[in-house]
Design an enzyme around this catalytic site. Structure first.
Site: not given
Ligand code: GLA
Length: 390
Positions: A129, A177
């Site tokens: 994450g 991201d």
């Molecule tokens: C992942 C996705 C992002 C966002 C997050 C949740 O990291 O790549 O675009 O949606 O989940 O906030």
């Protein structure tokens, strides 16, 4: 490793792999999202920061002049190859699809960097994450900029990288991201309005606080379908409420339209609408160094992700419970899961002088409760993608 140490390391490894020094080196960071989860694909706000963990790539033009890119990784057994003379499509090995998608994006723009030998190394923990995939995509784009000598607008670069994730990794992610990996600034969080794509740097330099990242070491996988399902539920809710996105929806409007939504979809909407508001307030709190109120917003975000959006997991909840037990007297202002969810990391806002004791306490209690060893580290807000050589 600092970026300087990492570039020295990749240069040595490139030499060992390809028998010569690299002509180009580029790097892009992972990220941690302080608040604003699952709001990016709902036209909301997010507040991430780039972390001091990077994907780094070293490269040189091929010696044989062929229009083929060979990518080797320090952590993957199989090399990926991309034939630039053909239309680029997804292929195996799987990890190569992130760079492949980015090369395809440049191909679609008529940009051909020519054949390359590339070595990839990453210190961003995979599947945690912290956006290891966005770092790989944005790093690839930055390397191509170095090789071609032509910079592209960072917003366009982020969008190209996002398209690579959609089309080549099958994850219908939002824009957070790739944006933070491309646009991060040292010492700052990035408040991103995902509707207008306007960004605002929020200084985060108060030495009395620190951000701790607690990796549960439970792997998450966003291509598993849950992420796409959440997106679809949000779209359904917005349609039924007659709004273009949740950005146009207030809590009052949601209550008025509650009858038009299933119970689950109503809760999904309640999370997103509340989270957009919390993110704006958290940015205000950070600007004012109101750490207790920022911490409370982080706890509220976690509860909402756990109960309404249902993207947390047992281990993430345990970390947040331990943090709450330590409490403000022990130096914790707030804690929440960060990123897509279903595993991965928590982020905690803590007093800087209590980092050591908090780390020790979370590590031992988490181990006792789950049997799993957590990885805990702090990071200052780092700079976004950069060309180190070339
Ligand atoms: C992942 C996705 C992002 C966002 C997050 C949740 O990291 O790549 O675009 O949606 O989940 O906030």
């Amino acid at each position: 490793m600092t970026l300087k140490e990492l570039s020295a390391y990749i240069a040595v490894e490139f030499q060992k792999t390809y028998g010569r020094a690299p002509r180009f080196i580029a790097a892009a960071p992972g990220r941690v999202n302080v608040i604003g989860e699952h709001t990016d694909y709902n036209d909301g706000f997010v507040l991430p920061m780039a972390i001091e963990f990077y994907t780094i790539m070293a490269a040189d033009k091929r010696l044989d002049g062929a229009g083929v890119v060979t990518l080797r990784s320090t952590s993957q057994p199989d090399a990926a190859t991309i034939d630039l003379s053909q239309t680029i499509n997804p292929a195996t090995p799987k990890w190569g699809n992130y760079p492949r998608g980015v090369f395809a994006g440049f191909q679609a723009r008529g940009v051909n960097p020519g054949g390359l030998d590339v070595l990839v190394h990453s210190t961003v923990p995979l599947g945690s994450g912290l956006s290891s995939s966005a770092a790989l995509e944005v790093c690839t784009a930055t390397l191509i900029e170095a090789v071609t000598g032509k910079a592209i607008d960072p917003v366009e670069k982020a969008l190209l990288a996002q398209k690579a994730e959609h089309d080549f990794a099958n994850v219908p992610c939002g824009i957070m991201d790739q944006f933070i990996s491309a646009l991060g600034r040292e010492g700052h969080l990035l408040l991103l309005d995902c509707r207008t794509r306007q960004t605002e740097l929020v200084p985060m330099s108060d030495p009395s606080v620190a951000l701790l990242i607690i990796n549960t070491n439970v792997k998450h996988e966003l291509s598993g379908g849950e992420y796409a399902e959440r997106r679809a539920q949000c779209e359904e809710a917005a349609r039924n409420l007659g709004v273009k996105s949740f950005r146009d929806c207030t809590p009052e409007k949601l209550e008025q339209g509650r009858g038009k939504l299933s119970e689950v979809v109503y809760r999904r909407a309640r999370h997103v609408i509340g989270e957009i508001e919390r993110t704006v307030h958290a940015a205000e709190g950070i600007r004012a160094s109101s750490w207790p109120s920022v911490g409370n917003l982080m706890y509220a975000s976690h509860s909402s992700l756990r109960d309404d959006y249902e993207v947390s997991c047992k281990e993430l909840d345990i970390v947040v419970e331990i943090a709450e037990d330590i409490g403000r007297t022990g130096g914790v202002y707030g804690c929440r899961m960060t990123g897509g969810g279903f595993g991965g990391c928590c982020v905690a806002l803590v007093k800087a002088d209590a980092v050591a004791s908090i780390t020790q306490k979370i590590a031992s209690e988490y181990k006792a409760k789950t049997g799993i060893e957590a990885a805990i580290f702090s990071s200052r807000p780092a700079a976004g993608a950069t060309i180190i050589k070339g």
